[in-house]
Design a protein around this motif. Structure first.
Motif, PDB file in Angstrom:
ATOM      1  N   LEU A 184      11.194 -21.315  -8.316  1.00 19.35           N
ATOM      2  CA  LEU A 184      10.426 -20.409  -7.468  1.00 19.35           C
ATOM      3  C   LEU A 184      10.055 -19.142  -8.245  1.00 19.35           C
ATOM      4  O   LEU A 184       8.911 -18.682  -8.196  1.00 19.35           O
ATOM      5  CB  LEU A 184      11.230 -20.043  -6.213  1.00 19.35           C
ATOM      6  CG  LEU A 184      10.567 -19.015  -5.292  1.00 19.35           C
ATOM      7  CD1 LEU A 184       9.237 -19.526  -4.777  1.00 19.35           C
ATOM      8  CD2 LEU A 184      11.481 -18.662  -4.131  1.00 19.35           C
ATOM      9  N   LEU A 220       6.272 -17.934  -9.010  1.00 16.53           N
ATOM     10  CA  LEU A 220       5.783 -16.606  -8.621  1.00 16.53           C
ATOM     11  C   LEU A 220       5.262 -15.844  -9.835  1.00 16.53           C
ATOM     12  O   LEU A 220       4.210 -15.198  -9.778  1.00 16.53           O
ATOM     13  CB  LEU A 220       6.899 -15.807  -7.944  1.00 16.53           C
ATOM     14  CG  LEU A 220       7.304 -16.257  -6.543  1.00 16.53           C
ATOM     15  CD1 LEU A 220       8.548 -15.509  -6.079  1.00 16.53           C
ATOM     16  CD2 LEU A 220       6.168 -16.028  -5.558  1.00 16.53           C
ATOM     17  N   HIS A 237       2.014 -17.213 -10.904  1.00 17.02           N
ATOM     18  CA  HIS A 237       0.991 -16.781  -9.972  1.00 17.02           C
ATOM     19  C   HIS A 237       0.569 -15.340 -10.254  1.00 17.02           C
ATOM     20  O   HIS A 237      -0.614 -15.007 -10.214  1.00 17.02           O
ATOM     21  CB  HIS A 237       1.507 -16.897  -8.540  1.00 17.02           C
ATOM     22  CG  HIS A 237       0.564 -16.367  -7.528  1.00 17.02           C
ATOM     23  ND1 HIS A 237      -0.443 -17.141  -6.993  1.00 17.02           N
ATOM     24  CD2 HIS A 237       0.433 -15.144  -6.983  1.00 17.02           C
ATOM     25  CE1 HIS A 237      -1.135 -16.407  -6.158  1.00 17.02           C
ATOM     26  NE2 HIS A 237      -0.620 -15.194  -6.130  1.00 17.02           N
ATOM     27  N   SER A 272      -3.138 -14.308 -11.178  1.00 14.16           N
ATOM     28  CA  SER A 272      -3.943 -13.496 -10.273  1.00 14.16           C
ATOM     29  C   SER A 272      -4.379 -12.194 -10.928  1.00 14.16           C
ATOM     30  O   SER A 272      -5.396 -11.624 -10.571  1.00 14.16           O
ATOM     31  CB  SER A 272      -3.193 -13.228  -8.969  1.00 14.16           C
ATOM     32  OG  SER A 272      -2.104 -12.392  -9.188  1.00 14.16           O
ATOM     33  N   ARG A 294      -7.531 -13.291 -12.762  1.00 14.91           N
ATOM     34  CA  ARG A 294      -8.435 -14.204 -12.083  1.00 14.91           C
ATOM     35  C   ARG A 294      -9.873 -13.694 -12.166  1.00 14.91           C
ATOM     36  O   ARG A 294     -10.131 -12.504 -12.007  1.00 14.91           O
ATOM     37  CB  ARG A 294      -8.032 -14.354 -10.618  1.00 14.91           C
ATOM     38  CG  ARG A 294      -8.918 -15.326  -9.865  1.00 14.91           C
ATOM     39  CD  ARG A 294      -8.391 -15.590  -8.481  1.00 14.91           C
ATOM     40  NE  ARG A 294      -7.108 -16.306  -8.508  1.00 14.91           N
ATOM     41  CZ  ARG A 294      -5.968 -15.770  -8.138  1.00 14.91           C
ATOM     42  NH1 ARG A 294      -5.932 -14.526  -7.714  1.00 14.91           N
ATOM     43  NH2 ARG A 294      -4.869 -16.472  -8.188  1.00 14.91           N
TER      44      ARG A 294
END
Lengths: 246, 276
Positions: B35, B39, B42, B46, B49
């Motif tokens: 996890l 994260l 991510h 992001s 992005r």
């Protein structure tokens, strides 16, 4: 076996950096909210829950009623394991799904699909399970091509659809629901209601906080009233009116 | 069938119990390693992005800084650029790991506030998220180091020692990151303090000047933990002599630091969610 056992639960919030005494007095005088007392320097304590006990077995669907700030959400958060009790004990057996706040793990600049994955992971679903479920979730949101766009382009109702679809995709034994469900358009409301009913039926235990008595009546078979951090005993749903009148 | 996940939360029953719970948090966070990794990935994705180069902006911006500083300082200090550029490249790359972990540590819990308020996820999961994120950025920076070292024809190096050095550096930075995470959740001034201190520390640390340029090995180095962190990774890669104090100092710091940070964590764990 699933169960939720809460005994003599007391939760105090330290409120940091609030040094305005007048605000303290102001809140303390108000009819809503918990009791506020002065802790050590610069920190005030709000007693959000005071000596609350409850015991839920499979098949119990508990509705929580009470005014704003009474401690309903705090109780849900304690059961979810996010808040630690200051006294007493919370014991939960079973996989929990909590729909407390739709902003959970939401990244506004990520696409709808990314957010579905992210939220699923935070909710405890494994990546492989998520990969299997994602189409079904995407389908349920009814957002279609919007799922490839960043979440910040969504309206509040669209965000709710997404959050609702992900959170309700889990198979949980214990379901914690807070008020926010009342968003989305009529069409989605119906779909959501249907899904919620099936979810409630699949789960063993439900704890539902709401001001909407109609919803409480349709989902719950037991009822508890919380006011200023004090909880009533658990009653059968048939005594709801009696309880509210008291 | 696996046993159902269980949540047990009770009121304070003494410090030993808190310690036990903190330990359970640690174990739980390790079990949820994937996890933290998801994260962190991510976060990186992001951040970049929509940009064409994506995460390779990390590499590119670091590259321009290394080349700029390397060329300028080799002129200023009259140093041979083939020897100096690898030194600067390593210095800046390692420094960015150090300052990244301490300053981003400040956001660890604040950033996760919404999650912490409604799930029973271990707090330390979010510390590992910050650590992993910094390591991902670091791995992008390594491209620069490799390029510079190839350019300078430095092929033989003690990679094993450097790797071990990196491990002990990250072990130290992790507790520092946990400490800043707790402190910044409680006191909103801490992130500013940390940023200023790290900026100040950068000038006092031989990141782009050489330790032997100091008139004598002064207090600036002896009492500078970051000096040892740089030394333990950089020197083996440059086949340069290592300060004999580096390893003992860093190992002691890792043990004592984790001890202190863990005690603080045990003491504040149940309060952190209310700080936010």
């Amino acid at each position: 076996m699933s169960l939720v056992a809460v005994s003599n639960l007391t939760v105090r919030f330290p409120v940091y950096g609030v040094d305005s005494r007048s605000l303290k007095k102001h809140i303390a005088r108000a009819a809503v909210g918990g009791r506020i007392d002065r802790g050590h320097v610069g920190v005030q304590n709000v007693t959000a829950l005071n000596d609350v006990s409850l015991f839920l077995r499979p098949g119990d669907r508990l509705g929580l009623v009470g005014p704003n700030g009474a401690g309903k959400t705090t109780l849900l958060r304690c059961i979810a394991g996010a808040y630690e009790p200051d006294a007493g004990r919370v014991e939960v057996h079973g996989k929990i799904a909590s729909l407390l706040d739709m902003s959970l793990g939401i990244d506004p600049s990520a696409t709808g699909y990314d957010n579905i994955r992210l939220r699923g992971l935070i909710g405890g679903t494994s990546p492989s399970e998520m990969a299997r479920k994602i189409d079904e979730i995407a389908e349920f949101t009814g957002l279609g091509p919007y799922l490839d766009l960043p979440l910040k382009t969504y309206s509040a109702g669209m965000q709710t659809r997404l959050a609702f679809a992900v959170t309700t995709s889990v198979d949980a034994e214990i379901l914690l629901l807070d008020e926010w469900l009342a968003a989305g358009d009529a069409d989605f409301q119906d779909k959501a209601h249907e899904r919620l009913v099936s979810l409630v039926e699949r789960s063993r235990i439900l704890v539902f906080a709401s001001h909407n008595l109609e919803m409480i009546r349709s989902y719950c078979n037991k009822i508890m009233r919380i006011e200023a951090g004090q909880a009533s005993p658990i009653f059968d749903i048939s005594r709801l009116d009696e309880l509210l009148a008291a | 069938m696996s046993p159902s996940p269980t949540i047990l939360r009770t009121g304070g029953v003494g410090f030993l119990f808190e310690f036990e719970r903190a330990w359970a948090d640690l174990v739980g966070s390790v079990l949820r390693g994937p996890l933290a990794w998801a994260l962190a990935r991510h976060d990186i994705a992001s951040r970049y992005r929509g940009s064409i180069l994506g995460p390779f902006w990390i590499t590119l911006s670091m590259g321009t800084m290394v080349v700029g500083l390397g060329v300028l300082y080799s002129q200023l200090f009259h140093l041979e650029i083939h020897a100096f550029l690898p030194y600067v490249a390593l210095g800046i790359v390692i420094w960015s790991l150090i300052s990244g972990l301490t300053t981003e540590g400040c956001e660890t819990f604040n950033q996760a506030a919404a999650i912490l308020r409604q799930t029973s996820l271990p707090l330390l999961t979010f510390v590992w998220r910050t650590v992993t994120r910094s390591l991902i950025a670091f791995s992008h920076h390594l491209v620069i180091v490799v390029a510079v070292m190839i350019w300078a024809r430095m092929y033989s190096a003690n990679y094993l020692m450097a790797l071990l050095g990196l491990v002990v550096v990250v072990a130290n930075l992790s507790w520092l990151s946990l400490l800043t995470a707790i402190a910044s959740a409680r006191f909103r001034d801490i992130p500013q303090v940390v940023t200023s201190v790290m900026q100040f520390a950068m000038f006092l640390t031989p990141v782009f000047w050489r330790a032997d340029q100091l008139p004598k090995r002064g207090l600036i180095l002896t009492y500078n933990p970051f000096y040892y962190m740089l030394d333990v990774v950089r020197s083996p890669l440059l086949s340069a002599p290592q300060d004999p104090r580096s390893w003992p100092v860093l190992l002691t710091m890792a043990l004592v630091g984790w001890g202190v940070a863990f005690l603080l964590f045990a003491k504040t764990r149940r309060r952190v969610v209310h700080y936010l």
